[in-house]
Scaffold this motif. Structure first.
Motif, short mmCIF file in Angstrom:
data_model
loop_
_atom_site.label_atom_id
_atom_site.label_comp_id
_atom_site.label_asym_id
_atom_site.label_seq_id
_atom_site.Cartn_x
_atom_site.Cartn_y
_atom_site.Cartn_z
N THR A 1 0.87 -1.17 0.00
CA THR A 1 0.00 0.00 0.00
C THR A 1 0.91 1.23 0.00
O THR A 1 1.78 1.36 0.86
N LEU A 2 0.71 2.06 -1.00
CA LEU A 2 1.53 3.27 -1.11
C LEU A 2 0.62 4.44 -1.42
O LEU A 2 -0.16 4.39 -2.38
N ASP A 3 0.71 5.46 -0.58
CA ASP A 3 -0.05 6.68 -0.85
C ASP A 3 0.78 7.49 -1.85
O ASP A 3 1.78 8.11 -1.48
N VAL A 4 0.36 7.46 -3.11
CA VAL A 4 1.19 8.06 -4.16
C VAL A 4 1.29 9.58 -4.06
O VAL A 4 2.19 10.18 -4.66
N SER B 1 6.17 6.82 3.50
CA SER B 1 5.58 5.67 4.21
C SER B 1 5.11 4.64 3.19
O SER B 1 4.59 4.99 2.12
N LEU B 2 5.27 3.39 3.58
CA LEU B 2 4.92 2.31 2.65
C LEU B 2 4.59 1.08 3.48
O LEU B 2 5.27 0.77 4.46
N VAL B 3 3.53 0.39 3.08
CA VAL B 3 3.20 -0.88 3.75
C VAL B 3 3.51 -1.99 2.75
O VAL B 3 2.91 -2.05 1.68
N THR B 4 4.50 -2.81 3.08
CA THR B 4 4.81 -3.94 2.20
C THR B 4 4.70 -5.22 3.01
O THR B 4 5.17 -5.29 4.14
N ASN B 5 4.10 -6.20 2.39
CA ASN B 5 3.91 -7.50 3.03
C ASN B 5 3.37 -7.34 4.46
O ASN B 5 3.84 -7.96 5.39
N GLU B 6 2.40 -6.44 4.54
CA GLU B 6 1.67 -6.16 5.79
C GLU B 6 2.54 -5.57 6.90
O GLU B 6 2.19 -5.64 8.08
N TYR C 1 6.40 0.80 7.04
CA TYR C 1 7.68 1.49 7.19
C TYR C 1 7.46 2.95 6.82
O TYR C 1 6.68 3.25 5.92
N ASN C 2 8.18 3.84 7.49
CA ASN C 2 8.07 5.26 7.10
C ASN C 2 9.45 5.86 6.89
O ASN C 2 9.65 7.05 7.04
N ASN C 3 10.40 4.98 6.58
CA ASN C 3 11.77 5.46 6.42
C ASN C 3 12.29 5.23 5.00
O ASN C 3 13.45 4.95 4.79
N TYR C 4 11.39 5.32 4.02
CA TYR C 4 11.83 5.18 2.63
C TYR C 4 12.25 6.55 2.08
O TYR C 4 11.64 7.56 2.41
N VAL C 5 13.29 6.51 1.28
CA VAL C 5 13.74 7.72 0.58
C VAL C 5 13.48 7.48 -0.91
O VAL C 5 13.77 6.40 -1.42
N GLY C 6 12.91 8.47 -1.57
CA GLY C 6 12.62 8.32 -3.00
C GLY C 6 13.64 9.04 -3.86
O GLY C 6 13.95 10.21 -3.61
N LEU C 7 14.19 8.33 -4.83
CA LEU C 7 15.10 8.96 -5.80
C LEU C 7 14.40 8.92 -7.16
O LEU C 7 13.99 7.85 -7.62
N PHE C 8 14.25 10.07 -7.77
CA PHE C 8 13.47 10.18 -9.01
C PHE C 8 14.41 10.27 -10.21
O PHE C 8 15.27 11.14 -10.26
N ILE C 9 14.20 9.37 -11.17
CA ILE C 9 15.08 9.31 -12.35
C ILE C 9 14.23 9.47 -13.60
O ILE C 9 13.20 8.81 -13.74
N THR C 10 14.69 10.30 -14.50
CA THR C 10 14.01 10.43 -15.79
C THR C 10 14.95 9.90 -16.87
O THR C 10 16.07 10.38 -17.02
N LEU D 1 12.54 3.62 -4.39
CA LEU D 1 12.36 3.83 -2.95
C LEU D 1 13.39 3.00 -2.20
O LEU D 1 13.47 1.79 -2.38
N LEU D 2 14.19 3.69 -1.36
CA LEU D 2 15.23 3.02 -0.59
C LEU D 2 14.85 3.05 0.89
O LEU D 2 14.60 4.15 1.42
N ARG D 3 14.79 1.87 1.52
CA ARG D 3 14.50 1.88 2.96
C ARG D 3 15.81 2.12 3.69
O ARG D 3 16.76 1.34 3.56
N ILE D 4 15.86 3.26 4.41
CA ILE D 4 17.10 3.73 5.01
C ILE D 4 17.08 3.54 6.52
O ILE D 4 16.12 3.93 7.19
#
Lengths: 137, 555
Positions: free
Chosen positions: B229-232, B248-253, B256-265, B274-277
């Motif tokens: 579950t990801l609130d986009v 914040s991201l819910v994976t496999n139930e 976690y709220n410690n993901y960092v997003g790196l955006f690449i074009t 998304l990197l869990r740090i």
């Protein structure tokens, strides 16, 4: 009278050929019966009484079984009638080998009545005297 | 260039700079000795010091790790001897003291600790001027050291980044699919968590999404994701263009709220990784996290490009499979048609067989039977013949032919010339290709199916090669609203063959080649393609010279 079953969905294309063959070599003593589709071959036991069964291996594309399936069913009969394969496929021999049915004679379409007779005569010998006489050209 | 080769060249350059640097120290030392009015030693003493410095350096030149410190001690000792009992605050003397510090960037050992250099420089200055030295004289050292430390840190991160890219390259060379299937993240995490990055943060998960018009589609991940579950909306609001924290991201139930997003074009797509740090050093992380994550970006640019290429290849494979399926379908149809023909031929074969036999029948009764049968067989034979012709027409119908041109699209004249030139150069000399198109026409376009055009040009050049004698050339030019291509070939043929070529050329030009079954399958194929792309084409044979002309209408 000898009875020949022809399992062929387009028998009308071959009717003339079989009639000439009957006339020329068997003095019209052959009795043909056509089985145009899979439904018509049931019950399979009916073929036990035939002197020869000619099976077309390439039945209609809509047919759920092909001629080789029918041959396999015929082989299960208590009295297995003589069987000849009738085919338009050049690789039928390989197909028969793959299905472990190498022993059957094959008539390749298009065939003339003389060609068909060459194979048929192994199972139903011709009448004593030929019906027609021809001059040598 | 392979990564290891790159590393070798880099080390080699550093070693060379290291030698040049020692030469500079010697030259500088002799500049001081010559220009100072008073020297503490005799000239031959300085000669001896220099010689000794050179010899010891040469013996220490390959010293690695902690032993490389000996080279620095040697430098400072030599400087100490040259400046012994001299005014340390003379500008040329103080710069001489700092030379080893300025050389930091070129040092042959990239793991060198800058603090040691400053310690040695401080000891040097203290030894030269210890009687008059005040504690505040060391303060400038602190400022210099701070600046140097930042530079040192920047260089270390730069090396980490390069080293990470090399590791990823190795992995991708070993397994090109590792970017697409997420295997590469294992290598990434292993590297980062085993490097100096781990003193600041560790990475425990990587997930990649493709941004398709604001919708985020999961591409791959380090760990298998069963549910997510990801609130986009979190991804839409980024204050920095390519970086977003605390996602914040819910994976496999598990939440976690410690993901960092790196955006690449990339060229055609947008990806977010998304990197869990797990932060190890809060203070340093807070201070320099953006800089550190920015240095991870090139690794993800590389991965994103590989993912994109893999996806393109997958799409290409799918298209090819569809094409192959259609080709197989066509072949199957043709095979079925032939079997169909064999069945339908039976009445015809019998008809002719009976007719032939009738020539020799003498008995009237038999003749009458045959005559009757012949009359019966005739309509069946005719019907069969009609059915055979109908099926043959179906097979030959271009609409079901798998070779039908399906993707016509505008192509720039430059791309057209590049494609033809590349194919032409495979078989022919460079000076045999000419393009007489002015730059003002470069951006004009023709409507073609690029894949079909490539096949077409390859076929034409193969044909030219097959019949060539001495000279061939091709010329691209623009005439009367068309892009014209002229292929000229000097034919390898005698008089009879020339007549045959002329006949074929005429059939090609008039389309007759398509109406009759010919032995020139190659040219039939070429003509078919050209007609399908609405390209007017002709061949002229004059003497032994054959000219094929193709006119592509400019859009």
């Amino acid at each position: 009278m000898k009875r020949v079953a022809i399992i062929e969905n387009e028998y009308q294309l071959f009717r003339g050929m079989f009639e000439i063959l009957n006339f020329k070599y068997y003095q019209n003593l052959l009795q043909y019966e056509n089985f145009p589709n899979v439904e018509s071959i049931d019950p399979i036991e009916q073929f036990q009484d035939y002197d020869l069964v000619i099976v077309d291996v390439n039945l209609s594309p809509r047919s759920p079984v092909d001629g080789i399936d029918i041959v396999e069913r015929l082989k299960t009969l208590q009295r297995v009638p003589p069987i000849v394969i009738f085919t338009g496929y050049s690789k039928t021999e390989e197909k028969l080998l793959k299905r472990d049915l190498p022993e059957y004679d094959i008539i390749v379409k298009p065939a003339t009545y003389d060609k068909v007779f060459e194979t048929m005569s192994k199972y139903i010998p011709r009448s004593q005297s030929p019906t027609i006489t021809t001059t040598t050209p | 260039m392979t990564p290891s080769r790159y590393q070798d060249i880099d080390s080699e350059l550093r070693i060379r700079f290291s030698r040049i640097y020692r030469l500079i120290i010697i030259l500088y030392a002799w500049y001081i000795i010559f220009t100072d009015s008073v020297n503490s030693f005799k000239p031959y003493d300085y000669v001896a010091f220099t010689a000794l410095y050179g010899v010891i350096y040469w013996n220490l030149r390959d010293a690695k790790g902690p032993y490389s410190l000996l080279r620095q001690i040697l430098d400072f000792t030599f400087i100490f001897l040259v400046l012994y009992k001299k005014d340390i605050f003379d500008i040329k003397h103080i710069i001489f003291c700092f030379l080893p510090l300025f050389n930091y960037a070129n040092h042959s050992n990239i793991k060198r600790n800058p603090f040691l250099s400053y310690l040695l420089a401080a000891i040097l200055i203290f030894s030269l001027k210890y009687q008059n030295l005040r504690l505040s004289d060391f303060l400038p050292f602190l400022f210099l050291m701070l600046i140097d430390f930042l530079e040192h840190f920047r260089t270390r991160v730069y090396h980490l980044k390069n080293s990470l890219l090399r590791e990823l390259d190795k992995m991708l060379i070993k397994n090109i699919d590792s970017a697409a299937n997420g295997e590469i993240y294992k290598e990434f995490i292993k590297y980062v968590n085993g490097s100096k990055f781990a003193k600041v943060f560790k990475v425990s998960d990587v997930i990649c999404f493709e941004d398709i018009a604001g919708e985020y589609r999961l591409v791959n991940s380090h760990e298998f994701i069963g549910t997510m579950t990801l609130d986009v909306d979190q991804l839409h609001s980024t204050s920095v263009e390519n970086f977003k924290e605390a996602i914040s991201l819910v994976t496999n139930e598990k939440e976690y709220n410690n993901y960092v997003g790196l955006f690449i074009t990339t060229e055609h797509s947008k990806y977010v990784f998304l990197l869990r740090i797990d932060v190890v050093n809060m203070l340093v992380h807070w201070l320099i996290r953006v800089y550190l994550y920015e240095n991870l970006l090139p690794a993800f640019v590389k991965i994103a490009n590989y993912i994109e290429t893999s996806q393109d290849m997958k799409r290409m494979r799918f298209r090819m499979a569809s094409q192959l399926k259609s080709n197989l379908g066509y072949i199957n149809d043709a095979v079925f048609a032939l079997h169909f023909v064999r069945n339908k031929l039976n009445p015809l074969v019998n008809y002719f067989h009976m007719e032939e036999e009738m020539q020799s029948i003498i008995d009237d009764n038999i003749m009458s039977f045959y005559d009757h049968q012949l009359k019966q067989e005739k309509p069946r034979a005719r019907a069969s013949l009609n059915m055979i012709l109908e099926r043959a027409n179906n097979v030959l119908d271009m609409k079901v032919n798998s070779m039908f041109i399906s993707n016509p699209a505008p192509m720039e004249v430059t791309a057209f010339i590049t494609m033809l030139r590349t194919i032409w150069y495979v078989d022919f000399e460079h000076d045999s290709f000419k393009a007489e198109v002015t730059p003002s026409n470069w951006e004009k376009k023709v409507m073609v199916d690029a894949n079909a055009l490539e096949v077409l040009f390859s076929d034409i050049t193969s044909n030219i090669k097959k019949y060539r004698n001495l000279k061939q050339d091709s010329l691209v030019s623009i005439k009367e609203g068309s892009l014209e291509v002229r292929f000229t070939n000097d034919l390898k043929a005698d008089g009879n063959n020339i007549q045959k070529f002329k006949r074929v050329a005429s059939d090609f030009t008039t389309n007759k080649i398509l109406q009759e079954k010919q032995t020139t399958h190659g040219l039939t194929f070429i003509k078919t393609f050209l007609n399908q792309m609405n390209v007017s084409s002709s061949i002229e044979v004059s003497g032994k010279q054959c000219v094929m002309s193709l006119k592509f209408k400019l859009l």
